[in-house]
Design a protein around this motif. Structure first.
Motif, short mmCIF file in Angstrom:
data_model
loop_
_atom_site.label_atom_id
_atom_site.label_comp_id
_atom_site.label_asym_id
_atom_site.label_seq_id
_atom_site.Cartn_x
_atom_site.Cartn_y
_atom_site.Cartn_z
N THR A 90 -14.02 -2.27 -2.07
CA THR A 90 -13.62 -3.64 -1.80
C THR A 90 -14.85 -4.51 -1.66
O THR A 90 -15.97 -4.01 -1.56
CB THR A 90 -12.79 -3.74 -0.51
N VAL A 93 -10.56 0.69 -0.12
CA VAL A 93 -9.24 0.18 0.26
C VAL A 93 -8.73 0.91 1.51
O VAL A 93 -8.22 0.29 2.45
CB VAL A 93 -8.25 0.33 -0.91
N ARG A 94 -8.90 2.21 1.54
CA ARG A 94 -8.44 2.99 2.68
C ARG A 94 -9.21 2.64 3.95
O ARG A 94 -8.62 2.52 5.04
CB ARG A 94 -8.58 4.48 2.38
N LEU A 105 -10.63 -0.22 4.59
CA LEU A 105 -10.27 -1.57 4.98
C LEU A 105 -8.92 -1.57 5.71
O LEU A 105 -8.74 -2.31 6.69
CB LEU A 105 -10.23 -2.48 3.76
N LEU A 106 -7.98 -0.75 5.24
CA LEU A 106 -6.72 -0.63 5.97
C LEU A 106 -6.98 -0.03 7.35
O LEU A 106 -6.33 -0.41 8.34
CB LEU A 106 -5.72 0.22 5.19
N TRP A 130 -6.66 4.26 -3.47
CA TRP A 130 -7.13 4.26 -2.08
C TRP A 130 -8.66 4.30 -2.01
O TRP A 130 -9.26 3.80 -1.06
CB TRP A 130 -6.57 5.46 -1.33
N VAL A 169 0.81 -1.22 0.00
CA VAL A 169 0.00 0.00 0.00
C VAL A 169 0.85 1.28 0.00
O VAL A 169 0.30 2.37 -0.18
CB VAL A 169 -0.98 0.04 1.20
N HIS A 172 -7.70 -9.84 4.75
CA HIS A 172 -8.01 -8.52 4.20
C HIS A 172 -6.95 -8.05 3.23
O HIS A 172 -7.23 -7.20 2.37
CB HIS A 172 -8.24 -7.51 5.33
N ASP A 220 -8.36 -9.21 0.13
CA ASP A 220 -9.44 -8.31 -0.29
C ASP A 220 -8.88 -7.06 -0.98
O ASP A 220 -9.42 -6.60 -1.99
CB ASP A 220 -10.29 -7.91 0.91
N MET A 221 -7.81 -6.52 -0.41
CA MET A 221 -7.20 -5.33 -1.01
C MET A 221 -6.54 -5.65 -2.34
O MET A 221 -6.67 -4.88 -3.30
CB MET A 221 -6.20 -4.70 -0.03
#
Length: 227
Positions: A33, A40-41, A43-44, A29, A21, A153, A156-157
């Motif tokens: 997802t 994405v952001r 999820l992080l 970002w 990332v 995850h 997932d990303m």
């Protein structure tokens, strides 16, 4: 799996996710997802939240002894209820909204996992912790659940970004042993699956076809449903 092995898997998988990332564009970002409504952001941000439980747990009084394993941690109860899930979504979005941009989000993740890793490595092998759900566990068993979070995850990303999965062998093996049990840890090889495909299959991210279902039943595999 021992304390040191679990921490090694955690460190390697977090490092791989951090590398993946670190150079994302602003548009990347914001990609959606499969974990709707998270980008994405977001999820992080969720991964940061679940790792950040570790310092809080280590600051709390140590329970007398371990009551459950990592596998038992995933038992179906109110931790997967709609209300709990709504709070989980909100926490992730709040965390993702904090950093000023994607680069800051990547830096937040790096600082978060490194702090947790450092604190965990200072603990003895038999250290126990109490989770926010009230479970008393060996620290190593709880860290194994964090490896699951980072690994799954991460898939997932990677899928959201349209790139190859970066799942590390250490994390893949650790999660396979948790999902399948020691006696079936090599079943993915018998089924012809990579570790990343095993994670997708066992979490419902990729459905089993009829042949795979029959082979799984023939092998006597009963894996955890992580959702």
């Amino acid at each position: 799996m021992g304390h040191d092995q679990v921490l090694e898997a955690f460190q390697l998988e977090c490092g791989a996710l951090g590398d993946a990332v670190a150079g994302l564009s602003g548009a990347e970002w914001d990609l959606p997802t499969r974990c709707a409504p998270w980008t994405v952001r977001d999820l992080l941000g969720h991964v940061c939240v679940v790792i950040d439980w570790l310092p809080v747990m280590l600051d709390a009084p140590e329970p007398g002894g371990a009551e459950i394993s990592a596998a038992e941690y995933y038992r179906p109860d109110d931790r997967f209820s709609p209300g709990t899930n709504a709070r989980r979504i909100a926490l992730a979005q709040d965390r993702a909204a904090g950093p000023a941009d994607g680069a800051a989000s990547a830096e937040d993740f790096a600082a978060t996992w490194r702090r947790a890793d450092r604190l965990c490595r200072d603990q003895p092998g038999g250290r126990t912790v109490r989770t926010r759900h009230g479970d008393a566990m060996l620290l190593s068993e709880f860290v194994l659940t964090r490896v699951v979070e980072v690994a799954v995850h991460g898939l997932d990303m990677a899928d959201a970004l349209g790139c190859e999965a970066w799942l590390t062998p250490a994390a893949g093996d650790a999660v396979a042993e948790l999902l399948l049990g020691t006696e079936h840890a090599t079943a993915a090889d018998e089924l012809g699956w990579s570790r990343s495909r095993l994670l997708r299959k066992t979490t419902g991210r990729e459905p089993l076809n009829e042949t795979e279902t029959a082979r799984v039943e023939r092998l006597g595999i009963h894996w955890l449903a992580l959702g």
